[in-house]
Design a protein around this motif. Structure first.
Motif, short mmCIF file in Angstrom:
data_model
loop_
_atom_site.label_atom_id
_atom_site.label_comp_id
_atom_site.label_asym_id
_atom_site.label_seq_id
_atom_site.Cartn_x
_atom_site.Cartn_y
_atom_site.Cartn_z
N VAL A 184 0.83 -1.21 0.10
CA VAL A 184 0.05 -0.10 0.02
C VAL A 184 0.84 1.32 0.02
N THR A 185 0.80 2.10 -0.95
CA THR A 185 1.57 3.15 -1.33
C THR A 185 1.83 4.09 -0.08
N GLY A 186 2.98 4.27 0.53
CA GLY A 186 3.19 5.47 1.62
C GLY A 186 2.56 4.85 2.98
N GLN A 187 2.18 3.56 3.16
CA GLN A 187 1.67 3.12 4.21
C GLN A 187 0.41 3.53 4.47
N SER A 188 -0.12 4.19 3.60
CA SER A 188 -1.23 5.16 3.84
C SER A 188 -2.60 3.96 4.25
N THR A 189 -3.45 4.62 4.98
CA THR A 189 -4.49 3.96 5.44
C THR A 189 -6.04 4.46 5.03
N VAL A 190 -5.67 5.54 3.69
CA VAL A 190 -6.89 6.31 3.17
C VAL A 190 -7.64 5.39 2.23
N ASN A 191 -8.88 5.64 2.17
CA ASN A 191 -9.56 5.12 1.03
C ASN A 191 -9.08 5.65 -0.33
N GLY A 192 -8.94 4.76 -1.25
CA GLY A 192 -8.48 5.22 -2.65
C GLY A 192 -6.91 5.18 -2.75
N THR A 193 -6.13 4.69 -1.88
CA THR A 193 -4.76 4.75 -1.72
C THR A 193 -4.24 3.53 -2.91
N SER B 79 6.53 -4.38 6.71
CA SER B 79 5.66 -3.63 6.98
C SER B 79 4.12 -3.97 7.24
N GLY B 80 3.29 -3.08 7.95
CA GLY B 80 1.83 -3.46 7.72
C GLY B 80 1.23 -3.14 6.46
N ALA B 81 2.07 -2.68 5.52
CA ALA B 81 1.35 -1.98 4.33
C ALA B 81 1.63 -3.25 3.53
N GLN B 82 2.41 -4.28 3.70
CA GLN B 82 2.41 -5.31 2.77
C GLN B 82 1.97 -6.85 3.66
N ARG B 83 1.14 -6.55 4.70
CA ARG B 83 0.45 -7.61 4.97
C ARG B 83 -0.96 -7.91 4.63
N TRP B 84 -1.41 -9.07 4.19
CA TRP B 84 -3.02 -9.31 3.58
C TRP B 84 -3.49 -10.54 4.19
N VAL B 85 -4.86 -10.41 4.60
CA VAL B 85 -5.66 -11.35 5.28
C VAL B 85 -6.65 -11.89 4.42
N ALA B 86 -6.82 -12.94 4.16
CA ALA B 86 -7.99 -13.52 3.13
C ALA B 86 -9.17 -14.02 4.22
N GLU B 87 -10.32 -13.37 3.68
CA GLU B 87 -11.52 -13.55 4.62
C GLU B 87 -12.46 -14.74 3.78
N ASN C 292 -5.99 -5.54 4.21
CA ASN C 292 -4.99 -5.05 4.95
C ASN C 292 -5.25 -4.74 6.27
N PRO C 293 -4.81 -5.53 7.27
CA PRO C 293 -4.94 -5.28 8.67
C PRO C 293 -4.45 -3.76 8.97
N GLN C 294 -3.42 -3.34 8.56
CA GLN C 294 -2.85 -2.11 8.91
C GLN C 294 -3.72 -0.80 8.79
N SER C 295 -4.48 -0.86 7.60
CA SER C 295 -5.66 0.05 7.11
C SER C 295 -6.86 -0.14 7.68
N GLY C 296 -7.02 -1.58 7.89
CA GLY C 296 -8.52 -2.08 8.00
C GLY C 296 -9.46 -2.05 6.63
N ARG C 297 -8.91 -1.86 5.69
CA ARG C 297 -9.16 -1.83 4.25
C ARG C 297 -9.00 -2.76 3.37
N TYR C 298 -9.93 -2.80 2.19
CA TYR C 298 -9.50 -4.40 1.40
C TYR C 298 -9.03 -3.93 -0.24
N LEU C 299 -8.56 -5.08 -0.63
CA LEU C 299 -7.90 -5.00 -2.04
C LEU C 299 -9.34 -4.66 -2.99
#
Length: 457
Positions: free
Chosen positions: A87-96, A106-114, A121-128
């Motif tokens: 996730v660019t710049g480790q941002s947690t904002v919608n649309g990043t 880093s947390g910007a590179q972690r992904w959890v499959a539901e 992406n747990p760091q942002s709480g947002r989704y691919l």
């Protein structure tokens, strides 16, 4: 590859950590490599096969190149060309937007499959996410709040040797028996038929709804659906209505059955939810069929449960809502407003005296004709082409609407000498001729298998 489902206790091959806080694991810890696919069947792609930090990650037609070969890792990263989905710049904002970057833990590179195919992406709480659901080549991927749009549903690779990420364990063994489903404070016994299958395989589900004054067991025998399920590899649920009538029960069809009875739309939704979890079923491949009153209930599910039912196949009971009080020769538009186009295949005898092909009959709930119901579904599904009619056998003709939104075809098989019967059934129910020129079971299954829910694997 099947829809993904990850549980840390169940999937040793791909143990994505829900907290996303583990230290980076070496690439050799990977469980599988291959394409990561999403909406439109397209692949997650590294633009131009670039390996520089910051290279765009996009949606693109699958082409088998290394730029689309993603490796799943035990540390929760997804890797291609030796680097990580980031996730660019480790941002947690919608649309990043997403990019390729050297793996750094880093947390910007972690992904959890539901369980339903979402990638968080747990760091942002947002989704691919694919912006706007675009399937255009080069659409850059982003993170966004979780939603039910099909462009947030993904399939990860499987190595083909270990249980795939979507594997699950069924609590119901192969066989035919009753299983409990609780709804509205009451527990009901639902007859199910589970075919043999490979361990971890998610099965499609077909709801098989009985006619008026019958039961789930009676319907399973009359439709003869179990042998088809065994041959084709899908589960069958044959529940029973709750309104006593004659020697059996009827369904509470919305706007038709007197109020004060069980909400059968809600009940059948609960049947789907319960069996999907308990029997390891595929939520993207749930279908409904039914005979007579069960066909009318099946039609109602197409109207009311379009988010759960992928396609419907009413037999001797196609409807598109209740009759319009101002003109009973047509359906009331407001009584059937599905949330998406719903594929429909239906079967009806022209000599049906119970639910007459041309409308009318003793039931006030029937009124308008089967061709009118077919045409209304074509209208609801945005079918752009005039129907094509084909004589498929001596007494059977096929009327099909194509060019429909989302591929939601509408098909009707009309049996000129057929009664109030199920085509191909081994049972003579005394309601007119049973045709054996076609078999409803095989035809509906071929239709079903080509019409999963949008975004399903």
């Amino acid at each position: 590859m099947r829809r993904i489902r990850f549980l840390a206790t169940a999937c040793t091959a791909f143990a994505l950590l829900t907290a996303g806080l583990a230290t980076a694991a070496p690439a050799s810890a990977a469980s599988a490599s291959g394409p990561l696919t999403g909406v439109g069947g397209k692949c997650v792609d590294v633009a131009g096969s670039g390996t520089a930090n910051g290279t765009v990650v996009q949606l693109y037609g699958c082409n088998g190149t290394a730029a689309q070969k993603w490796t799943t890792n035990e540390d929760g990263t997804l890797r291609a060309l030796g680097k990580c989905l980031d996730v660019t710049g480790q941002s947690t904002v919608n649309g990043t937007k997403l990019q390729l970057w050297e793996c750094n833990g880093s947390g910007a590179q972690r992904w959890v499959a539901e369980s339903d195919g979402h990638l968080r992406n747990p760091q942002s709480g947002r989704y691919l996410d694919v912006p706007g659901g675009s399937t255009a080549d080069g659409t850059r991927l982003q993170i966004w709040d979780r939603n039910t749009n099909p462009w947030q549903t993904w399939k990860l690779p499987s190595d083909g040797t270990t249980p795939p990420p979507g594997a699950c364990t069924s609590a119901l063994a192969p066989g035919q028996y009753n299983t409990p489903v609780s709804y509205g404070g009451t527990t009901y016994q639902v007859l199910v038929h589970i075919p043999a299958r490979s361990a971890g395989t998610r099965l499609p589900l077909v709801l098989d709804l009985h006619g008026s004054q019958s039961t789930g067991a009676g319907q399973l025998a009359y439709s003869d659906m179990a042998p088809t399920a065994d041959a084709k590899g899908f589960a069958v649920a044959a529940p029973t209505g709750a309104v006593p009538s004659g020697s059996g029960y009827i369904w509470n069809v919305p706007g038709v059955t007197p109020s004060g009875t069980r909400d059968d739309v809600g009940f059948l939704r609960q049947v789907i939810d319960t069996l999907t979890e308990r029997a390891c079923l595929d939520p993207g491949r749930v279908y409904a069929t039914g005979y007579s009153g069960g066909g009318r209930m099946t039609s109602a599910l197409g109207c009311a449960l379009a988010d759960r039912i992928a396609a419907i196949a009413p037999v001797a009971g196609l409807r598109a809502g209740r009759p319009d009080p101002a003109d009973r020769g047509r359906p009331l538009p407001s009584s059937c407003a599905p949330s998406r186009p719903v594929p429909v295949i239906a079967f009806h005898g022209e000599q049906d005296a119970t639910n007459p092909y041309r409308g009318g009959g003793d039931s006030g709930a029937w009124a308008y004709s089967v061709p009118v119901a077919r045409a209304r579904w074509a209208e609801l599904n945005g079918c752009g082409n005039a129907p094509a009619e084909t004589q498929v056998s001596t007494h059977v003709r096929r009327t099909a609407h194509g060019g429909c939104a989302g591929g939601a075809d509408v098909v009707l098989y009309t049996v000129s000498d057929g009664g109030h019967t199920w085509p191909g059934s081994p049972v003579d129910n005394g309601n007119g001729k049973v045709t054996h020129e076609i078999g409803a079971n095989d035809l509906m299954w071929e239709f079903f298998r080509g019409h999963p829910l949008p975004g399903a694997s």
